[in-house]
Scaffold this motif. Structure first.
Motif, PDB file in Angstrom:
ATOM      1  N   CYS A  25       0.812  -1.222   0.000  1.00 53.71           N
ATOM      2  CA  CYS A  25       0.000   0.000   0.000  1.00 53.71           C
ATOM      3  C   CYS A  25       0.845   1.272   0.000  1.00 53.71           C
ATOM      4  O   CYS A  25       0.298   2.376  -0.075  1.00 53.71           O
ATOM      5  CB  CYS A  25      -0.942   0.010   1.198  1.00 53.71           C
ATOM      6  N   ARG A  26       2.160   1.135   0.108  1.00 50.47           N
ATOM      7  CA  ARG A  26       3.119   2.240   0.097  1.00 50.47           C
ATOM      8  C   ARG A  26       3.026   3.111   1.339  1.00 50.47           C
ATOM      9  O   ARG A  26       3.628   4.176   1.403  1.00 50.47           O
ATOM     10  CB  ARG A  26       2.960   3.128  -1.154  1.00 50.47           C
ATOM     11  N   ARG A  27       2.291   2.668   2.351  1.00 46.21           N
ATOM     12  CA  ARG A  27       2.229   3.411   3.599  1.00 46.21           C
ATOM     13  C   ARG A  27       3.570   3.281   4.321  1.00 46.21           C
ATOM     14  O   ARG A  27       4.168   2.211   4.349  1.00 46.21           O
ATOM     15  CB  ARG A  27       1.100   2.879   4.479  1.00 46.21           C
ATOM     16  N   GLN A  28       4.035   4.361   4.941  1.00 48.50           N
ATOM     17  CA  GLN A  28       5.302   4.352   5.659  1.00 48.50           C
ATOM     18  C   GLN A  28       5.226   3.396   6.852  1.00 48.50           C
ATOM     19  O   GLN A  28       4.264   3.411   7.615  1.00 48.50           O
ATOM     20  CB  GLN A  28       5.636   5.763   6.137  1.00 48.50           C
ATOM     21  N   LEU A  29       6.245   2.556   6.993  1.00 46.96           N
ATOM     22  CA  LEU A  29       6.272   1.616   8.107  1.00 46.96           C
ATOM     23  C   LEU A  29       6.672   2.339   9.385  1.00 46.96           C
ATOM     24  O   LEU A  29       7.500   3.254   9.359  1.00 46.96           O
ATOM     25  CB  LEU A  29       7.275   0.491   7.833  1.00 46.96           C
ATOM     26  N   PRO A  30       6.091   1.970  10.535  1.00 48.20           N
ATOM     27  CA  PRO A  30       6.438   2.638  11.795  1.00 48.20           C
ATOM     28  C   PRO A  30       7.894   2.386  12.165  1.00 48.20           C
ATOM     29  O   PRO A  30       8.463   1.340  11.839  1.00 48.20           O
ATOM     30  CB  PRO A  30       5.468   2.000  12.803  1.00 48.20           C
ATOM     31  N   ALA A  31       8.487   3.331  12.859  1.00 50.49           N
ATOM     32  CA  ALA A  31       9.903   3.234  13.205  1.00 50.49           C
ATOM     33  C   ALA A  31      10.213   1.994  14.034  1.00 50.49           C
ATOM     34  O   ALA A  31      11.303   1.422  13.934  1.00 50.49           O
ATOM     35  CB  ALA A  31      10.334   4.489  13.971  1.00 50.49           C
ATOM     36  N   TRP A  32       9.254   1.536  14.830  1.00 52.93           N
ATOM     37  CA  TRP A  32       9.496   0.392  15.711  1.00 52.93           C
ATOM     38  C   TRP A  32       9.280  -0.956  15.022  1.00 52.93           C
ATOM     39  O   TRP A  32       9.525  -2.012  15.625  1.00 52.93           O
ATOM     40  CB  TRP A  32       8.589   0.471  16.938  1.00 52.93           C
ATOM     41  N   ASP A  33       8.843  -0.955  13.768  1.00 51.36           N
ATOM     42  CA  ASP A  33       8.566  -2.228  13.080  1.00 51.36           C
ATOM     43  C   ASP A  33       8.865  -2.102  11.589  1.00 51.36           C
ATOM     44  O   ASP A  33       7.982  -2.231  10.756  1.00 51.36           O
ATOM     45  CB  ASP A  33       7.104  -2.631  13.307  1.00 51.36           C
ATOM     46  N   GLN A  34      10.124  -1.861  11.254  1.00 54.72           N
ATOM     47  CA  GLN A  34      10.507  -1.663   9.864  1.00 54.72           C
ATOM     48  C   GLN A  34      11.163  -2.893   9.238  1.00 54.72           C
ATOM     49  O   GLN A  34      11.557  -2.846   8.074  1.00 54.72           O
ATOM     50  CB  GLN A  34      11.442  -0.455   9.753  1.00 54.72           C
ATOM     51  N   GLN A  35      11.293  -3.966  10.005  1.00 59.01           N
ATOM     52  CA  GLN A  35      11.884  -5.181   9.468  1.00 59.01           C
ATOM     53  C   GLN A  35      10.820  -6.058   8.820  1.00 59.01           C
ATOM     54  O   GLN A  35      10.629  -7.212   9.158  1.00 59.01           O
ATOM     55  CB  GLN A  35      12.597  -5.947  10.585  1.00 59.01           C
ATOM     56  N   ARG A  36      10.107  -5.461   7.893  1.00 56.68           N
ATOM     57  CA  ARG A  36       9.049  -6.181   7.190  1.00 56.68           C
ATOM     58  C   ARG A  36       8.847  -5.542   5.828  1.00 56.68           C
ATOM     59  O   ARG A  36       9.192  -4.388   5.603  1.00 56.68           O
ATOM     60  CB  ARG A  36       7.752  -6.172   7.993  1.00 56.68           C
ATOM     61  N   PHE A  37       8.262  -6.312   4.884  1.00 56.86           N
ATOM     62  CA  PHE A  37       7.959  -5.792   3.552  1.00 56.86           C
ATOM     63  C   PHE A  37       6.554  -5.182   3.495  1.00 56.86           C
ATOM     64  O   PHE A  37       6.328  -4.224   2.761  1.00 56.86           O
ATOM     65  CB  PHE A  37       8.065  -6.905   2.500  1.00 56.86           C
TER      66      PHE A  37
ATOM     67  N   VAL B 173     -11.104  11.267  -2.922  1.00 53.99           N
ATOM     68  CA  VAL B 173     -10.545   9.919  -2.992  1.00 53.99           C
ATOM     69  C   VAL B 173     -11.685   8.917  -2.898  1.00 53.99           C
ATOM     70  O   VAL B 173     -12.491   8.976  -1.971  1.00 53.99           O
ATOM     71  CB  VAL B 173      -9.538   9.676  -1.850  1.00 53.99           C
ATOM     72  N   ALA B 174     -11.774   8.009  -3.866  1.00 47.72           N
ATOM     73  CA  ALA B 174     -12.821   6.982  -3.866  1.00 47.72           C
ATOM     74  C   ALA B 174     -12.234   5.662  -3.388  1.00 47.72           C
ATOM     75  O   ALA B 174     -11.153   5.261  -3.802  1.00 47.72           O
ATOM     76  CB  ALA B 174     -13.412   6.820  -5.259  1.00 47.72           C
ATOM     77  N   ALA B 175     -12.961   4.973  -2.492  1.00 49.47           N
ATOM     78  CA  ALA B 175     -12.489   3.693  -1.963  1.00 49.47           C
ATOM     79  C   ALA B 175     -13.676   2.871  -1.496  1.00 49.47           C
ATOM     80  O   ALA B 175     -14.749   3.403  -1.216  1.00 49.47           O
ATOM     81  CB  ALA B 175     -11.517   3.923  -0.814  1.00 49.47           C
ATOM     82  N   THR B 176     -13.485   1.547  -1.442  1.00 43.19           N
ATOM     83  CA  THR B 176     -14.492   0.647  -0.896  1.00 43.19           C
ATOM     84  C   THR B 176     -14.014   0.152   0.464  1.00 43.19           C
ATOM     85  O   THR B 176     -12.881   0.410   0.867  1.00 43.19           O
ATOM     86  CB  THR B 176     -14.727  -0.562  -1.817  1.00 43.19           C
TER      87      THR B 176
ATOM     88  N   GLY C  78      -5.965   0.493  -0.279  1.00 46.18           N
ATOM     89  CA  GLY C  78      -5.446   1.851  -0.308  1.00 46.18           C
ATOM     90  C   GLY C  78      -6.034   2.583  -1.503  1.00 46.18           C
ATOM     91  O   GLY C  78      -6.723   1.992  -2.334  1.00 46.18           O
ATOM     92  N   ALA C  79      -5.782   3.871  -1.582  1.00 47.15           N
ATOM     93  CA  ALA C  79      -6.285   4.671  -2.698  1.00 47.15           C
ATOM     94  C   ALA C  79      -5.400   5.893  -2.880  1.00 47.15           C
ATOM     95  O   ALA C  79      -4.797   6.376  -1.923  1.00 47.15           O
ATOM     96  CB  ALA C  79      -7.735   5.093  -2.469  1.00 47.15           C
ATOM     97  N   THR C  80      -5.309   6.367  -4.106  1.00 44.92           N
ATOM     98  CA  THR C  80      -4.477   7.523  -4.435  1.00 44.92           C
ATOM     99  C   THR C  80      -5.345   8.715  -4.793  1.00 44.92           C
ATOM    100  O   THR C  80      -6.308   8.590  -5.562  1.00 44.92           O
ATOM    101  CB  THR C  80      -3.541   7.212  -5.619  1.00 44.92           C
TER     102      THR C  80
ATOM    103  N   GLY D 252      -1.841  13.210  -5.856  1.00 45.32           N
ATOM    104  CA  GLY D 252      -1.046  12.008  -6.032  1.00 45.32           C
ATOM    105  C   GLY D 252      -0.631  11.319  -4.740  1.00 45.32           C
ATOM    106  O   GLY D 252       0.114  10.341  -4.772  1.00 45.32           O
ATOM    107  N   VAL D 253      -1.117  11.777  -3.593  1.00 43.14           N
ATOM    108  CA  VAL D 253      -0.773  11.156  -2.314  1.00 43.14           C
ATOM    109  C   VAL D 253      -1.489   9.814  -2.199  1.00 43.14           C
ATOM    110  O   VAL D 253      -2.676   9.698  -2.494  1.00 43.14           O
ATOM    111  CB  VAL D 253      -1.157  12.067  -1.123  1.00 43.14           C
ATOM    112  N   ARG D 254      -0.718   8.797  -1.770  1.00 44.72           N
ATOM    113  CA  ARG D 254      -1.271   7.455  -1.602  1.00 44.72           C
ATOM    114  C   ARG D 254      -1.652   7.233  -0.145  1.00 44.72           C
ATOM    115  O   ARG D 254      -0.852   7.455   0.761  1.00 44.72           O
ATOM    116  CB  ARG D 254      -0.237   6.409  -2.016  1.00 44.72           C
ATOM    117  N   TYR D 255      -2.899   6.821   0.090  1.00 49.38           N
ATOM    118  CA  TYR D 255      -3.375   6.533   1.435  1.00 49.38           C
ATOM    119  C   TYR D 255      -3.514   5.026   1.611  1.00 49.38           C
ATOM    120  O   TYR D 255      -4.117   4.348   0.774  1.00 49.38           O
ATOM    121  CB  TYR D 255      -4.725   7.213   1.690  1.00 49.38           C
ATOM    122  N   GLY D 256      -2.960   4.500   2.692  1.00 52.07           N
ATOM    123  CA  GLY D 256      -3.081   3.087   2.998  1.00 52.07           C
ATOM    124  C   GLY D 256      -4.438   2.762   3.590  1.00 52.07           C
ATOM    125  O   GLY D 256      -5.233   3.652   3.895  1.00 52.07           O
TER     126      GLY D 256
END
Length: 204
Positions: free
Chosen positions: A11-23, A168-171, A176-178, A183-187
């Protein structure tokens, strides 16, 4: 030096500083877990024989004699979903997630076994498998297709307002949606924080 914080590959959302060892982020992990949890029961409702309470998603083929028609669309959908799940089980197993499951005799049983196997290894996958975004997309698409075939209706899209003024349209199940305006992407976890757009407002 690049100081950009790691982002979820799905979803391109920024990972939290305490849990960045993940994809993939925790939100995408939970969404994928929910899809896998719901899939077996939904899949079991895909009846290939119309008129027996099952869904109709494709053309009908009448067999010879007095046998009832067969819904080719449902047969194709069943095969597609089974193929997606089985392929990711093989992929994750070959990537180090563990031995393959013992496959039941029936296709419905194999789908349930695949979903269970993938759920048990989901935390491994979001942290160790760089293609988790592809797995999430394919499994999410398969879940949506089965859900729509069973329920017989599309999810209703809601319109939300971006701080830039765009819409922004989403279900409910959107990962996520842009915003088309800035052009900002929301998770998935960020979408509920956006205020609803005014009725009748067109997308930017």
């Amino acid at each position: 030096m690049d100081t950009t914080a790691p982002a979820c590959v799905a979803c391109r959302r920024q990972l939290p500083a305490w849990d960045q060892q993940r994809f993939a982020c925790d939100g995408c992990q939970q969404h994928l877990d929910s899809a896998l949890a719901e899939m077996p029961a939904l899949y079991a409702q895909l009846d290939v024989t119309p008129g027996r309470g099952g869904p109709r998603v494709g053309s009908l083929h009448t067999a010879a004699g007095s046998r009832p028609p067969v819904d080719i669309g449902v047969i194709d959908l069943r095969a597609q979903v089974h193929g997606v799940l089985a392929s990711w089980v093989r992929d994750w197993s070959e990537s180090g997630a563990g031995d393959l499951p013992t496959w039941p005799a029936t296709e419905t049983g194999r789908v349930a076994a695949a979903c269970r196997w993938l759920r048990w290894r989901l935390d491994w996958a979001v942290r160790m498998h760089p293609a988790i975004d592809e797995a999430a997309r394919e499994i999410r698409d398969a879940h949506r297709a089965v859900h729509l075939a069973v329920e017989g209706r599309e999810e209703r899209a809601v319109r939300l307002t971006c701080p830039c003024g765009g819409t922004v349209a989403a279900t409910v199940s959107s990962p996520g949606a842009t915003c088309p305006g800035c052009g900002v992407r929301y998770g998935r976890a960020e979408l509920p924080t956006l205020p609803p757009a005014a009725r009748g407002r067109a997308a930017a």
